[in-house]
Design a protein around this motif. Structure first.
Motif, PDB file in Angstrom:
ATOM      1  N   GLY A 141       0.828  -1.194   0.000  1.00 59.39           N
ATOM      2  CA  GLY A 141       0.000   0.000   0.000  1.00 59.39           C
ATOM      3  C   GLY A 141       0.862   1.244   0.000  1.00 59.39           C
ATOM      4  O   GLY A 141       1.919   1.293   0.638  1.00 59.39           O
ATOM      5  N   THR A 142       0.416   2.244  -0.756  1.00 59.17           N
ATOM      6  CA  THR A 142       1.131   3.508  -0.859  1.00 59.17           C
ATOM      7  C   THR A 142       0.158   4.643  -0.585  1.00 59.17           C
ATOM      8  O   THR A 142      -0.963   4.632  -1.103  1.00 59.17           O
ATOM      9  N   ALA A 143       0.569   5.601   0.210  1.00 56.61           N
ATOM     10  CA  ALA A 143      -0.305   6.725   0.505  1.00 56.61           C
ATOM     11  C   ALA A 143      -0.598   7.502  -0.765  1.00 56.61           C
ATOM     12  O   ALA A 143       0.295   7.820  -1.547  1.00 56.61           O
ATOM     13  N   GLY A 144      -1.853   7.790  -0.974  1.00 56.59           N
ATOM     14  CA  GLY A 144      -2.291   8.556  -2.137  1.00 56.59           C
ATOM     15  C   GLY A 144      -3.733   8.213  -2.474  1.00 56.59           C
ATOM     16  O   GLY A 144      -4.053   7.042  -2.701  1.00 56.59           O
ATOM     17  N   CYS A 145      -4.602   9.210  -2.452  1.00 57.98           N
ATOM     18  CA  CYS A 145      -6.001   8.982  -2.792  1.00 57.98           C
ATOM     19  C   CYS A 145      -6.138   8.733  -4.291  1.00 57.98           C
ATOM     20  O   CYS A 145      -5.324   9.180  -5.088  1.00 57.98           O
ATOM     21  N   ARG A 146      -7.186   8.012  -4.668  1.00 54.38           N
ATOM     22  CA  ARG A 146      -7.388   7.693  -6.078  1.00 54.38           C
ATOM     23  C   ARG A 146      -8.428   8.635  -6.692  1.00 54.38           C
ATOM     24  O   ARG A 146      -9.317   9.147  -5.998  1.00 54.38           O
ATOM     25  N   PRO A 147      -8.364   8.848  -8.007  1.00 57.38           N
ATOM     26  CA  PRO A 147      -9.400   9.643  -8.666  1.00 57.38           C
ATOM     27  C   PRO A 147     -10.710   8.874  -8.734  1.00 57.38           C
ATOM     28  O   PRO A 147     -10.723   7.656  -8.870  1.00 57.38           O
ATOM     29  N   CYS A 148     -11.797   9.602  -8.601  1.00 52.49           N
ATOM     30  CA  CYS A 148     -13.135   9.015  -8.697  1.00 52.49           C
ATOM     31  C   CYS A 148     -14.055  10.101  -9.242  1.00 52.49           C
ATOM     32  O   CYS A 148     -14.352  11.077  -8.557  1.00 52.49           O
ATOM     33  N   GLY A 149     -14.490   9.928 -10.471  1.00 58.44           N
ATOM     34  CA  GLY A 149     -15.188  11.006 -11.162  1.00 58.44           C
ATOM     35  C   GLY A 149     -16.612  11.235 -10.710  1.00 58.44           C
ATOM     36  O   GLY A 149     -17.113  12.362 -10.781  1.00 58.44           O
ATOM     37  N   ARG A 150     -17.290  10.181 -10.222  1.00 57.29           N
ATOM     38  CA  ARG A 150     -18.702  10.323  -9.866  1.00 57.29           C
ATOM     39  C   ARG A 150     -19.010   9.541  -8.601  1.00 57.29           C
ATOM     40  O   ARG A 150     -18.396   8.503  -8.341  1.00 57.29           O
ATOM     41  N   LEU A 151     -19.953  10.023  -7.827  1.00 58.74           N
ATOM     42  CA  LEU A 151     -20.358   9.290  -6.632  1.00 58.74           C
ATOM     43  C   LEU A 151     -20.890   7.908  -6.984  1.00 58.74           C
ATOM     44  O   LEU A 151     -20.767   6.970  -6.194  1.00 58.74           O
ATOM     45  N   ALA A 152     -21.481   7.766  -8.155  1.00 61.28           N
ATOM     46  CA  ALA A 152     -22.021   6.466  -8.570  1.00 61.28           C
ATOM     47  C   ALA A 152     -20.933   5.412  -8.692  1.00 61.28           C
ATOM     48  O   ALA A 152     -21.225   4.214  -8.709  1.00 61.28           O
ATOM     49  N   GLY A 223      -3.791  13.858  -0.727  1.00 66.46           N
ATOM     50  CA  GLY A 223      -4.467  14.457  -1.878  1.00 66.46           C
ATOM     51  C   GLY A 223      -5.963  14.593  -1.740  1.00 66.46           C
ATOM     52  O   GLY A 223      -6.627  15.057  -2.666  1.00 66.46           O
ATOM     53  N   GLY A 224      -6.527  14.198  -0.589  1.00 68.43           N
ATOM     54  CA  GLY A 224      -7.964  14.270  -0.393  1.00 68.43           C
ATOM     55  C   GLY A 224      -8.377  15.473   0.418  1.00 68.43           C
ATOM     56  O   GLY A 224      -7.593  16.397   0.662  1.00 68.43           O
ATOM     57  N   SER A 225      -9.634  15.475   0.853  1.00 68.84           N
ATOM     58  CA  SER A 225     -10.164  16.593   1.633  1.00 68.84           C
ATOM     59  C   SER A 225     -10.959  16.073   2.816  1.00 68.84           C
ATOM     60  O   SER A 225     -11.526  14.977   2.777  1.00 68.84           O
ATOM     61  N   LEU A 226     -10.985  16.870   3.877  1.00 69.58           N
ATOM     62  CA  LEU A 226     -11.767  16.566   5.072  1.00 69.58           C
ATOM     63  C   LEU A 226     -12.434  17.856   5.511  1.00 69.58           C
ATOM     64  O   LEU A 226     -11.757  18.831   5.846  1.00 69.58           O
ATOM     65  N   THR A 227     -13.777  17.883   5.484  1.00 70.99           N
ATOM     66  CA  THR A 227     -14.530  19.078   5.836  1.00 70.99           C
ATOM     67  C   THR A 227     -15.758  18.676   6.650  1.00 70.99           C
ATOM     68  O   THR A 227     -16.015  17.495   6.868  1.00 70.99           O
ATOM     69  N   ASP A 228     -16.539  19.685   7.059  1.00 70.13           N
ATOM     70  CA  ASP A 228     -17.840  19.377   7.617  1.00 70.13           C
ATOM     71  C   ASP A 228     -18.842  19.215   6.472  1.00 70.13           C
ATOM     72  O   ASP A 228     -18.477  19.293   5.294  1.00 70.13           O
ATOM     73  N   TRP A 229     -20.115  19.005   6.795  1.00 66.99           N
ATOM     74  CA  TRP A 229     -21.112  18.715   5.764  1.00 66.99           C
ATOM     75  C   TRP A 229     -21.536  19.959   4.988  1.00 66.99           C
ATOM     76  O   TRP A 229     -22.374  19.872   4.105  1.00 66.99           O
ATOM     77  N   GLN A 230     -20.940  21.094   5.317  1.00 64.53           N
ATOM     78  CA  GLN A 230     -21.158  22.302   4.524  1.00 64.53           C
ATOM     79  C   GLN A 230     -19.902  22.707   3.758  1.00 64.53           C
ATOM     80  O   GLN A 230     -19.850  23.782   3.167  1.00 64.53           O
ATOM     81  N   GLY A 231     -18.896  21.841   3.785  1.00 62.41           N
ATOM     82  CA  GLY A 231     -17.666  22.117   3.054  1.00 62.41           C
ATOM     83  C   GLY A 231     -16.708  23.033   3.774  1.00 62.41           C
ATOM     84  O   GLY A 231     -15.733  23.500   3.172  1.00 62.41           O
ATOM     85  N   ARG A 232     -16.946  23.269   5.057  1.00 59.67           N
ATOM     86  CA  ARG A 232     -16.095  24.175   5.817  1.00 59.67           C
ATOM     87  C   ARG A 232     -14.958  23.428   6.506  1.00 59.67           C
ATOM     88  O   ARG A 232     -15.093  22.254   6.831  1.00 59.67           O
ATOM     89  N   GLU A 233     -13.877  24.145   6.747  1.00 63.73           N
ATOM     90  CA  GLU A 233     -12.753  23.583   7.495  1.00 63.73           C
ATOM     91  C   GLU A 233     -13.226  23.192   8.891  1.00 63.73           C
ATOM     92  O   GLU A 233     -13.986  23.916   9.540  1.00 63.73           O
ATOM     93  N   LEU A 234     -12.778  22.034   9.350  1.00 67.69           N
ATOM     94  CA  LEU A 234     -13.130  21.592  10.687  1.00 67.69           C
ATOM     95  C   LEU A 234     -12.347  22.386  11.731  1.00 67.69           C
ATOM     96  O   LEU A 234     -11.153  22.642  11.581  1.00 67.69           O
ATOM     97  N   VAL A 242     -18.703  15.132   9.545  1.00 66.11           N
ATOM     98  CA  VAL A 242     -17.430  15.066   8.816  1.00 66.11           C
ATOM     99  C   VAL A 242     -17.633  14.309   7.517  1.00 66.11           C
ATOM    100  O   VAL A 242     -18.320  13.281   7.485  1.00 66.11           O
ATOM    101  N   ILE A 243     -17.036  14.825   6.436  1.00 62.28           N
ATOM    102  CA  ILE A 243     -16.996  14.075   5.187  1.00 62.28           C
ATOM    103  C   ILE A 243     -15.572  14.110   4.650  1.00 62.28           C
ATOM    104  O   ILE A 243     -14.959  15.175   4.534  1.00 62.28           O
ATOM    105  N   ALA A 244     -15.040  12.930   4.370  1.00 58.63           N
ATOM    106  CA  ALA A 244     -13.710  12.774   3.783  1.00 58.63           C
ATOM    107  C   ALA A 244     -13.870  12.283   2.356  1.00 58.63           C
ATOM    108  O   ALA A 244     -14.648  11.367   2.091  1.00 58.63           O
ATOM    109  N   LEU A 245     -13.131  12.889   1.432  1.00 56.83           N
ATOM    110  CA  LEU A 245     -13.207  12.546   0.020  1.00 56.83           C
ATOM    111  C   LEU A 245     -11.808  12.320  -0.529  1.00 56.83           C
ATOM    112  O   LEU A 245     -10.905  13.132  -0.314  1.00 56.83           O
ATOM    113  N   GLY A 246     -11.640  11.216  -1.249  1.00 57.74           N
ATOM    114  CA  GLY A 246     -10.371  10.984  -1.904  1.00 57.74           C
ATOM    115  C   GLY A 246     -10.185  11.878  -3.121  1.00 57.74           C
ATOM    116  O   GLY A 246      -9.083  12.313  -3.417  1.00 57.74           O
TER     117      GLY A 246
END
Length: 259
Positions: A141-152, A223-234, A242-246
């Motif tokens: 395993g190597t640190a690094g988030c993967r691309p994902c174009g759609r929630l689907a 390379g990802g993001s971590l915010t609250d459910w309004q997109g604000r910095e925690l 909390v929502i984390a996105l790769g």
């Protein structure tokens, strides 16, 4: 501000110390107590936090320390260590190696260092502000988030549906329905997997600062993001959603569903 090498080395040593306290209790008979919020706690949780606090207190006497089990000491200091000795105590007491030790360092209230450590599997994520996240472990395993174009197309992870308040659960269900599938369980370990590119989204609520503070530097450095459910910095005043996105490109769609 980026912590200096001495601080980073001390953080990793603190994780080693916690692991040495925790592992002798893992998959052994132990007493489990219930706290006021009905969450479980064991001698391993308390012993690990005490050991970390003693070590960091001697190494950095001018730093504050705030832990889940024993509260805050000098929480108004410029530098404050935030500790969760065992995140995922339910996993720990049921013998599943999905619990982690979380160690974070805040500079004027903002996380600038984070460690997610799984002592049983010898896996460790280290995030330092302004630097790429590093990962070590015996399984690859190597640190690094993967691309994902759609929630689907996204793999979603969450500890449990019980983590949500009645108001938040319907919002989460909209997000879950939009994703490819959901996997339950994992606590902070799931966020580590997101930083390895195995998961695309983690969404939870009712988290405390010690639950999320270590996650930000790890995920952002991958390379990802971590915010609250309004997109604000925690922040320490955040309500705990909390929502984390790769893939950061998913944020507008995810926030629309969580609104």
């Amino acid at each position: 501000m980026t912590p200096n090498p001495e601080i980073v080395a001390a953080a990793t040593e603190a994780a080693d110390i916690a692991g040495r306290v925790i592992l002798p209790f893992f998959r052994r008979p132990l007493d489990v107590e219930g706290k006021s919020d009905e969450s479980p706690v064991t001698a391993a949780d308390r012993g690990a936090e005490l050991a970390i606090r003693e070590f960091l207190g001697k190494r950095f006497p001018d730093h504050g320390i705030w832990g889940e089990e024993f509260g805050a000491d000098r929480a108004d200091a410029e530098w404050v260590w935030l500790l969760d000795p065992i995140d995922g105590t339910r996993a720990f007491i049921t013998g599943r190696p999905l619990f982690t030790t979380l160690i974070s360092l805040l500079h004027r209230g903002r996380p600038v260092l984070g460690i997610i450590d799984q002592p049983a599997t010898r896996e460790r994520w280290l995030g330092v502000a302004g630097q790429p996240t590093t990962f070590t472990g015996p399984f690859g395993g190597t640190a690094g988030c993967r691309p994902c174009g759609r929630l689907a197309e996204a793999e979603l992870s969450c500890t449990s549906p019980e983590i949500f308040t009645p108001a938040d659960l319907p919002r989460f269900e909209k997000l879950r329905a939009a994703c490819k599938r959901v996997t339950w369980g994992g606590d902070a370990y799931g966020y580590g997997l997101l930083a390895l590119g195995a998961i695309d989204v983690v969404a939870e609520s009712t988290l405390k600062p010690w639950d999320w503070a270590a996650l930000g530097p790890v995920i952002q450095g991958a390379g990802g993001s971590l915010t609250d459910w309004q997109g604000r910095e925690l922040t320490l005043d955040s309500p705990g959603d909390v929502i984390a996105l790769g893939d950061k490109a998913l944020l507008p769609e995810a926030l629309r569903l969580l609104a």
